[in-house]
Write an enzyme that holds these catalytic residues in place. Structure first.
Site, PDB file in Angstrom:
ATOM      1  N   ASP A   6       0.848  -1.191   0.000  1.00 19.21           N
ATOM      2  CA  ASP A   6       0.000   0.000   0.000  1.00 19.21           C
ATOM      3  C   ASP A   6       0.881   1.237   0.000  1.00 19.21           C
ATOM      4  OD1 ASP A   6      -2.351   1.691   0.352  1.00 19.21           O
ATOM      5  OD2 ASP A   6      -1.593   1.979   2.398  1.00 19.21           O
ATOM      6  N   GLY A   8       1.038   4.940   0.314  1.00 18.43           N
ATOM      7  CA  GLY A   8       0.294   6.100   0.772  1.00 18.43           C
ATOM      8  C   GLY A   8       1.105   7.381   0.630  1.00 18.43           C
ATOM      9  N   ASN A   9       0.487   8.501   0.930  1.00 16.19           N
ATOM     10  CA  ASN A   9       1.166   9.791   0.795  1.00 16.19           C
ATOM     11  C   ASN A   9       2.329   9.944   1.755  1.00 16.19           C
ATOM     12  OD1 ASN A   9      -0.475  11.240  -1.243  1.00 16.19           O
ATOM     13  ND2 ASN A   9      -2.115  10.901   0.227  1.00 16.19           N
ATOM     14  N   SER A  10       2.245   9.298   2.913  1.00 17.20           N
ATOM     15  CA  SER A  10       3.301   9.421   3.924  1.00 17.20           C
ATOM     16  C   SER A  10       4.135   8.160   4.080  1.00 17.20           C
ATOM     17  CB  SER A  10       2.687   9.779   5.293  1.00 17.20           C
ATOM     18  OG  SER A  10       1.949  10.972   5.217  1.00 17.20           O
ATOM     19  N   VAL A  13       3.426   0.744   3.034  1.00 17.79           N
ATOM     20  CA  VAL A  13       3.277  -0.394   3.933  1.00 17.79           C
ATOM     21  C   VAL A  13       3.346  -1.681   3.129  1.00 17.79           C
ATOM     22  CG1 VAL A  13       1.762  -1.562   5.587  1.00 17.79           C
ATOM     23  CG2 VAL A  13       1.865   0.940   5.538  1.00 17.79           C
ATOM     24  N   GLY A 107     -10.466   6.023  -4.497  1.00 18.78           N
ATOM     25  CA  GLY A 107      -9.110   5.514  -4.403  1.00 18.78           C
ATOM     26  C   GLY A 107      -9.056   4.071  -3.937  1.00 18.78           C
ATOM     27  N   ASP A 109      -7.208   2.817  -1.735  1.00 21.64           N
ATOM     28  CA  ASP A 109      -7.128   2.734  -0.278  1.00 21.64           C
ATOM     29  C   ASP A 109      -8.513   2.769   0.354  1.00 21.64           C
ATOM     30  OD1 ASP A 109      -7.375   5.370  -1.221  1.00 21.64           O
ATOM     31  OD2 ASP A 109      -6.332   6.236   0.506  1.00 21.64           O
ATOM     32  N   THR A 132      -3.078  11.311   5.887  1.00 18.77           N
ATOM     33  CA  THR A 132      -2.757  12.643   5.390  1.00 18.77           C
ATOM     34  C   THR A 132      -4.036  13.472   5.269  1.00 18.77           C
ATOM     35  OG1 THR A 132      -0.870  11.759   4.174  1.00 18.77           O
ATOM     36  CG2 THR A 132      -1.684  13.914   3.504  1.00 18.77           C
ATOM     37  N   THR A 184       2.071  27.691  23.981  1.00 19.86           N
ATOM     38  CA  THR A 184       1.733  27.660  22.556  1.00 19.86           C
ATOM     39  C   THR A 184       1.747  26.240  21.986  1.00 19.86           C
ATOM     40  OG1 THR A 184       2.688  29.858  22.308  1.00 19.86           O
ATOM     41  CG2 THR A 184       2.309  28.606  20.290  1.00 19.86           C
TER      42      THR A 184
END
Length: 254
Positions: A6, A8-10, A13, A107, A109, A132, A184
């Protein structure tokens, strides 16, 4: 064994299945500049680290949302493994009806998430895939995909905030220690995570109003663990939902 890939954008796998059991799972950071040879070296190293010979792979299913990497990764897979590669697309058997305007836009996914939800957990179900982008996917009481909503993911939201507001620091998201924020970093971290948890609650409520019946909620995706402690309704957390769906699809197409 079956190998799920798989992209993916990040993260890329890779997961090995024996029947319906996951025997090994590897992750590679998605890098659009990786060459075929670099990918081959990486995969060889991952298999070697688990003392797994490449010959254990008999079938491969490939899913990607990063088109620029498809050629190099698929060529690497073909070079490494003596196995057929199934790429999900038109004509692939899934057992899933797509009751939406443009089925071709869904998609791979998302299809895999929905297939796993249907055949592992049963319909109706709301899948919340937090990657993402955060995707809300609805599987109606007849087991058909009938609605979706997509919003920026948690990490994307944090990055966009940093890029748009020069005085705000970069924040690595983590589970909040509590709701109150007095600096912050905590203000950004807690704000993003608590607001996303509330969004999930609200979206589940709106889906129930729209469809008029109860359903299971299944949470998955790389950022899901950040919000699961904050959800006050019954749900199932399954980090492997997508790869389970890919394995089911592969078995349906053998």
């Amino acid at each position: 064994m079956n190998l799920m890939v798989d992209v993916g954008n990040s993260t890329v796998v890779l997961a090995l299945f024996e029947g319906s059991d996951i025997k090994a799972k590897f992750k590679i950071k998605t890098d659009t500049h990786m060459s075929q040879s670099e990918i081959e070296v990486e995969i060889r190293s991952l298999f070697s680290s688990r003392d797994l010979p490449l010959s254990v792979v008999k079938s491969i299913v490939y899913s990607s949302v990063v088109p620029v990497l498809n050629h190099s990764i698929k060529e690497a897979l073909a070079s490494l493994f003596n196995a057929d590669i199934l790429t999900i697309g038109a004509g692939t058997k899934t057992g899933l009806a797509l009751l939406i305007d443009s089925p071709s836009e869904v998609g791979n996914d998302l299809v895999a998430d929905l297939v796993a939800a249907k055949f592992v957990y049963g319909a109706p179900a709301l899948i919340v895939d937090m990657g993402t982008a955060t995707k809300f996917l609805f599987l109606d009481k007849n087991g058909a995909f009938s609605s979706a909503h997509i919003v920026p993911g948690l990490v994307k939201s944090a990055n966009n905030l940093k890029e748009s507001a020069f005085l705000l620091p970069e924040v690595g998201l983590e589970k909040p220690k509590g709701f109150i924020a007095k600096n912050t970093i905590d203000a950004i971290n807690n704000g993003i995570i608590y607001s996303n948890a509330e969004m999930i609650k609200g979206m589940a409520r709106e889906y129930k109003k729209a469809y008029g019946y109860d359903f299971k909620v299944i949470i998955t995706g790389g950022c899901a663990n950040l919000v699961t402690d904050l959800l006050s309704f019954p749900f199932t957390y399954d980090e492997d939902l997508l790869i389970k769906g890919l394995n089911i699809i592969l078995e349906k197409n053998k």
